[in-house]
Design a protein around this motif. Structure first.
Motif, PDB file in Angstrom:
ATOM      1  N   ILE A  70      59.123  49.785   7.719  1.00 17.52           N
ATOM      2  CA  ILE A  70      57.875  49.064   7.212  1.00 17.52           C
ATOM      3  C   ILE A  70      56.898  48.541   8.123  1.00 17.52           C
ATOM      4  N   ALA A  71      57.056  48.963   9.292  1.00 17.70           N
ATOM      5  CA  ALA A  71      55.926  48.614  10.372  1.00 17.70           C
ATOM      6  C   ALA A  71      55.670  47.065  10.083  1.00 17.70           C
ATOM      7  N   SER A  72      54.411  46.635  10.068  1.00 15.13           N
ATOM      8  CA  SER A  72      54.181  45.122  10.102  1.00 15.13           C
ATOM      9  C   SER A  72      54.668  44.308   9.071  1.00 15.13           C
ATOM     10  N   ILE A  73      54.979  45.010   8.099  1.00 19.79           N
ATOM     11  CA  ILE A  73      55.421  44.140   6.877  1.00 19.79           C
ATOM     12  C   ILE A  73      56.527  43.419   7.360  1.00 19.79           C
ATOM     13  N   THR A  74      57.493  43.877   8.445  1.00 20.84           N
ATOM     14  CA  THR A  74      58.528  42.964   9.280  1.00 20.84           C
ATOM     15  C   THR A  74      57.894  41.700   9.346  1.00 20.84           C
ATOM     16  N   ASN A 153      64.673  36.492  22.058  1.00 17.59           N
ATOM     17  CA  ASN A 153      63.926  37.608  21.013  1.00 17.59           C
ATOM     18  C   ASN A 153      65.204  37.959  20.191  1.00 17.59           C
ATOM     19  N   GLU A 154      66.190  38.317  20.985  1.00 18.41           N
ATOM     20  CA  GLU A 154      67.486  39.037  20.121  1.00 18.41           C
ATOM     21  C   GLU A 154      68.069  37.927  19.305  1.00 18.41           C
ATOM     22  N   ALA A 155      68.205  36.716  19.724  1.00 23.74           N
ATOM     23  CA  ALA A 155      68.500  35.575  18.688  1.00 23.74           C
ATOM     24  C   ALA A 155      67.605  35.734  17.664  1.00 23.74           C
ATOM     25  N   THR A 172      68.306  46.644   4.593  1.00 27.22           N
ATOM     26  CA  THR A 172      67.219  46.395   5.718  1.00 27.22           C
ATOM     27  C   THR A 172      67.996  46.239   6.839  1.00 27.22           C
ATOM     28  N   LEU A 173      67.393  46.375   8.134  1.00 26.32           N
ATOM     29  CA  LEU A 173      67.960  46.295   9.465  1.00 26.32           C
ATOM     30  C   LEU A 173      66.683  45.845  10.306  1.00 26.32           C
ATOM     31  N   PHE A 174      66.328  44.797  10.772  1.00 25.70           N
ATOM     32  CA  PHE A 174      65.274  44.337  11.576  1.00 25.70           C
ATOM     33  C   PHE A 174      65.952  44.664  13.114  1.00 25.70           C
ATOM     34  N   ALA A 175      64.826  45.163  14.009  1.00 27.78           N
ATOM     35  CA  ALA A 175      65.116  45.192  15.449  1.00 27.78           C
ATOM     36  C   ALA A 175      64.135  44.535  16.255  1.00 27.78           C
ATOM     37  N   GLY A 183      58.013  54.058  21.595  1.00 28.97           N
ATOM     38  CA  GLY A 183      58.319  53.530  23.164  1.00 28.97           C
ATOM     39  C   GLY A 183      59.225  52.650  23.160  1.00 28.97           C
ATOM     40  N   GLN A 184      59.247  51.418  23.750  1.00 26.42           N
ATOM     41  CA  GLN A 184      60.523  50.596  24.077  1.00 26.42           C
ATOM     42  C   GLN A 184      60.883  50.040  22.744  1.00 26.42           C
ATOM     43  N   TYR A 185      60.025  50.128  21.650  1.00 26.02           N
ATOM     44  CA  TYR A 185      60.567  49.486  20.484  1.00 26.02           C
ATOM     45  C   TYR A 185      61.008  50.610  19.375  1.00 26.02           C
ATOM     46  N   ASP A 186      61.525  51.583  19.977  1.00 27.76           N
ATOM     47  CA  ASP A 186      61.972  52.591  19.094  1.00 27.76           C
ATOM     48  C   ASP A 186      63.361  52.548  18.952  1.00 27.76           C
ATOM     49  N   ASN A 187      63.737  51.554  18.114  1.00 29.86           N
ATOM     50  CA  ASN A 187      65.148  51.403  17.851  1.00 29.86           C
ATOM     51  C   ASN A 187      65.437  51.481  16.382  1.00 29.86           C
ATOM     52  N   GLU A 188      66.741  51.351  15.791  1.00 32.76           N
ATOM     53  CA  GLU A 188      67.024  51.553  14.685  1.00 32.76           C
ATOM     54  C   GLU A 188      66.522  50.569  13.749  1.00 32.76           C
TER      55      GLU A 188
END
Length: 478
Positions: A70-74, A153-155, A172-175, A183-188
């Motif tokens: 959902i990109a920036s809708i996050t 950030n993790e918290a 939904t899962l936010f990373a 790049g470095q944000y390529d997570n599930e």
């Protein structure tokens, strides 16, 4: 659907039936199962779409539970966690080196900048600032850490996922706090149209959030590392603001994985609607899709007039005014005699959502055996859409009808012993015009809706005395 498309005139614009799918759901039932013509359904190009009321009723869904990026809708959830954290809006947010260098869509923040939380949320939502997202998470996440090895950030992201679970966002899962997925944000990470709608509905209950996302442009003041204040101009990425009636937010999104997406809110004074479109083919298409969903809802909220009679009658109960003739109610005491009846409120109407189905009526007449005065209740009419009762109206007499005298009553009784002088049947005159027909034409649907609303240029004929007359392209995550 193919047969329907082939049957359409060549002059119909290409987008008129751009993308209507049999598996699309209207109020939980597929278009195919409802048997609706394409003209009666929203046409959207997005891979996933949904429109929901502020009460959580899903009016339309296309793969509403399918997981996707959902990109920036996050950032809607980032704003929710920030505003729900119990931190004062004028508290200080500090921009880290990582925040300043994140790239893509930005609120033009520099490393070492400080700004208020309200200004940071404004930069987050109005200009879709990835820098503001990380700054908020880094600052507020410090107080959310649950163990020493956890970063701020993790918290913060953990708090985002906890809030999603609380809101019933099961898919939904936010990373991260910004929605970048490369790049470095390529997570599930993933969400779905239904969950985005739930998230936006919750966010729009917050007055601060609601006022921020309604801004077409904004200014925020930041203090640079050298102590000098700088005013930053922000422009909203929401192109419906100021151009579409009732548009009031909330967030755009784009990455290559997510496609062009938009979560929009609209309020025209009769309750907020949320249109979610994920994976539209272009930046403009996402807004056109959202408008198509909003238009579909507004155009299908029909004020359905209860009285649809081909005849009128003068009502003694209303000073001789012409009113719709709803029924000729049998007067059992007389041979062949009826009493003209109308609704207690001849102008009564009920708002219906057209795709729920056509309206039917059930009129039950009272057994009239004695004297009837104009205005007396002589029956009841119930109206249904599907199996749901949507309205009721008393039938009232439009005229006086005396009971037979003793001698007349005896004569009628005697004649009936021999099979003569039977009562007249009750005749229902009122009609329930279709809201939807099987016609594929949009113009036909509009015409039917106008009739259902009681808009009819043809004058109704008067009743006879006998009563026999009837029945973003740049790769950013904005």
């Amino acid at each position: 659907m193919l047969a329907l498309a082939l049957a359409l005139p060549a002059t119909v614009p290409a987008r008129a039936f751009a993308d209507v799918r049999g598996a699309d759901e209207i109020l939980g039932v597929t278009v195919e199962a409802r048997g609706l013509p394409a003209a009666a359904c929203p046409n959207v190009t997005a891979a996933y779409a949904l429109v929901m009321t502020e009460d959580g009723e899903v009016l339309f869904s296309r793969d509403g539970l399918a997981q996707t990026h959902i990109a920036s809708i996050t950032k809607v959830m980032t704003a929710i966690v920030a505003l729900d954290a119990g931190v004062a809006l004028d508290s200080t947010v500090t921009v880290s080196q990582e925040a300043a260098q994140v790239g893509e869509s930005s609120a033009n923040l520099w490393a070492g900048d400080t700004l208020t939380l309200e200004a940071a949320v404004t930069g987050l939502m109005v200009s879709s600032g990835n820098d503001a997202a990380i700054a908020i998470a880094d600052t507020l996440g410090e107080a959310m850490k649950t163990d020493e090895g956890q970063t701020a950030n993790e918290a913060f992201v953990a708090a985002m996922n906890a809030k999603a679970a609380e809101l019933g966002m099961t898919e939904t899962l936010f990373a991260n706090p910004h929605g970048l997925d490369i790049g470095q944000y390529d997570n599930e990470m993933y969400s779905c149209a239904r969950d985005v709608a739930l998230m936006c509905a919750y966010a729009m209950k917050n007055e601060t959030f609601r006022s921020i996302v309604a801004k077409e442009s904004a200014q925020i003041t930041v203090k640079r590392a050298d102590g000098k204040p700088v005013v930053i101009d922000l422009e909203s990425t929401d192109k419906l603001l100021g151009t579409y009636e009732g548009a009031c937010g909330v967030k755009t999104g784009y990455t290559e994985a997510a496609g062009n997406s938009f979560a929009g809110a609209c309020d025209r004074g009769d309750g907020m609607l949320f249109a979610i479109v994920l994976g539209s083919p272009s930046e403009d298409a996402r807004f056109e899709d959202a408008k198509a969903l909003f238009d579909w809802v507004y155009n299908n909220r029909v004020s359905y007039a209860l009285a649809h009679s081909p005849a009128t009658v003068a009502s003694a109960a209303q000073g001789g005014a012409e009113v719709p003739l709803v029924a000729q109610v049998s007067h059992q005491a007389w041979p062949g005699r009826t009493v003209a009846a109308t609704f207690a409120d001849p102008k009564a109407a009920v708002e219906v959502f057209a795709p729920e189905g056509n309206v039917s009526q059930e009129i039950v007449a009272n057994e009239l055996t004695g004297a009837v005065a104009a205005g007396d209740v002589v029956g009841m009419a119930n109206f249904y859409q599907g199996n749901e009762l949507i309205a009721s109206q008393n039938l009232v007499a439009c005229e006086d009808a005396p009971a037979p005298s003793i001698f007349e009553g005896v004569a009628i009784w005697w004649n009936r012993l021999w099979g003569n002088d039977e009562p007249a049947p009750t005749v229902i005159v009122n009609e329930t015009p279709l809201i939807y027909s099987k016609s594929p034409s949009r113009e036909d649907q509009k015409s039917i809706a106008a009739i259902a609303a009681g808009i009819d240029d043809e004058p109704a004929p008067a009743a006879s005395e006998s009563g026999e007359d009837g029945s973003a392209a740049d790769g950013s995550n904005q």
